[in-house]
Design an enzyme around this catalytic site. Sequence first.
Site, PDB file in Angstrom:
ATOM      1  CG  LEU A 151     -57.581  -7.619 -62.747  1.00  0.00           C
ATOM      2  CD1 LEU A 151     -58.704  -7.386 -61.750  1.00  0.00           C
ATOM      3  CD2 LEU A 151     -56.493  -6.576 -62.567  1.00  0.00           C
ATOM      4  CE  LYS A 169     -50.321  -1.556 -55.406  1.00  0.00           C
ATOM      5  NZ  LYS A 169     -50.290  -1.364 -54.030  1.00  0.00           N
ATOM      6  CB  SER A 170     -52.335  -1.852 -64.348  1.00  0.00           C
ATOM      7  OG  SER A 170     -52.783  -3.163 -64.528  1.00  0.00           O
ATOM      8  CB  CYS A 171     -56.014  -3.443 -61.255  1.00  0.00           C
ATOM      9  SG  CYS A 171     -54.620  -4.300 -60.539  1.00  0.00           S
ATOM     10  CB  ILE A 172     -58.390   0.923 -58.655  1.00  0.00           C
ATOM     11  CG1 ILE A 172     -57.127   1.678 -59.036  1.00  0.00           C
ATOM     12  CG2 ILE A 172     -58.988   1.502 -57.400  1.00  0.00           C
ATOM     13  CD1 ILE A 172     -57.289   2.531 -60.237  1.00  0.00           C
TER      14      ILE A 172
END
Lengths: 412, 102
Positions: free
Chosen positions: A193, B99-102
Amino acid sequence: MKNLVILGAGTSGTMMANHLVSKLPKDEWKITIVDQYKTHYYQPGFLFLPFDIYTTKQVKKNGKKFIPKGVNYIQEKIELIKPEENKVSLENGETLNYDILIVATGTKIAPDETEGMDGPMWHKNIFDFYTYEGAKALRNKLREWEGGKLVIHITEMPIKCPVAPLEFAFLADSFFKNKGMRDKVDITFVTPLDGAFTKPKATEALHYLLEEKGIKEVTDFNIERVDYENNKIIDYADTEVDYDLLVTVPTNMGDALIERSGLGDDLNYIPTNKTTLQTEAHENIFAIGDCTNLPASKAGSVAHFEAEILTENILRYIDGRELKEEFDGHANCFIETGNGKALLIDFNYTTEPVEGTFPFPGVGPLSLLKESRTNHMGKMAFRWIYWNMLIKGVHIPFVSATMSKKGKKLEN
Amino acid sequence: MEKTYLQSIIQINEEGYLTDFTQWTKEIGAEIAKEQGIEMTDKHWEVIDYIHDKYKNEEALSIRGIKKSGVINIKEFYELFPGGPLKKATLIAGIPKPKSCI
Ligand SMILES: Cc1cc2nc3c(=O)[nH]c(=O)nc-3n(C[C@H](O)[C@H](O)[C@H](O)COP(=O)(O)OP(=O)(O)OC[C@H]3O[C@@H](n4cnc5c(N)ncnc54)[C@H](O)[C@@H]3O)c2cc1C
């Protein structure tokens, strides 16, 4: 007699069995639940096991104890789901027929997705803490480790409990401080990220904590391989990070059963309606918890909120009524920050973690996005709540399935 | 926010990503690429086409997805869009940052 079959007796499956047993008429419905393991693990405890904060006994119990009477419990590996025939086959050759199927097979680590990860150094100086075996092996390593470069690493998103790696970094900092050897340990947090967490608001708060604790951050790191001979992780941009001890969260994937049954996406997650929890492909198959592709955190607290809504929707489905489009992605997570303190975050699909108090507006006692001792007590109490209320499907007082906006400093 | 590319006023967010995909054209994409120090080639456009496909089908973009795309391998992807390839490619493609993310 009609059959409702639940696949997986982890957090979500056990909760569903407990919810449904009192709701479905016993003379019309037979409920069956299947899991491959005898043991039910308290996975949030895997974070504390490596630091000798929890014992092995505190994180595992006999799973059968939590399955209510009146539910048929089968301990067997599930081989295949055949949606066209409404059948499930088990490894022992047995076949189960279902009218309604609830899939709750969770997600697990797949270290073999990354070159060099689960090679000869796996559980020697490369560890995971997302499995019981990994957490325990790491505990034994940390008991004797003399220091050096500790790298805490996330392979790719999504992972279950996305805050756990950060918590691990914070706890490691306290652990080595308490052992009087913090000066011998260099801690680096490596993530794909562009910041410490997936939500910008919480990232700011967490970044500050990392800095305060002297933990270095390497962001935007997409791992290509582990060079286990030279103790390095290398990413696609050829950035290298050296380690003496690598604690990684490997790629998380749904069970291979989902792939074999043709029900999953690239990562074996089941495409599921994000508000009703019905699967996109089959109207009599529902999915809950970590096995879905929902854009929500994969966490026990989320599964708990989902279970309340899924129970309602199963009843509606049976009655031929329209499903409630109610699930909003509500997540409520304690973040352990070390030294007996913790943060609490509360968010959903659309609202970011915010500051405020929880669960009582303006009163608390828990404070959102701020470090406090009461939050830490909350995190520790979660283990008791988990074994005694959560998986038994007992409603946790004052905490609603959908997110409440009261008492929170929301931005427009 | 607004920015002018090739005499058209384009809506962007604070990170420079287009907020209205309908305003995107190939020429504007090439201008954005130039600002990032990238001279677009056929191979670049092939990747952008793939990204547009994914975007139109509302499928999430990820490094794993690129690996399986058959269009390009990850090493080449990093060579074409040095730095953060997914972030740069989506910027040029005129779609939101993934947003490959949570
Ligand atoms: C280190 C760590 C820390 C965490 N901390 C927190 C926290 O603080 N708070 C929180 O809310 N959540 C936390 N979580 C996440 C939480 O544990 C999970 O989200 C939750 O357990 C998901 O429940 P589930 O029922 O969907 O999956 P699981 O509980 O994983 O259950 C899946 C079950 O399916 C069974 N199964 C799968 N495939 C098959 C098959 N083919 N045949 C038979 N059985 C099968 C498995 O044996 C398993 O029992 C943490 C997780 C980890 C790893």
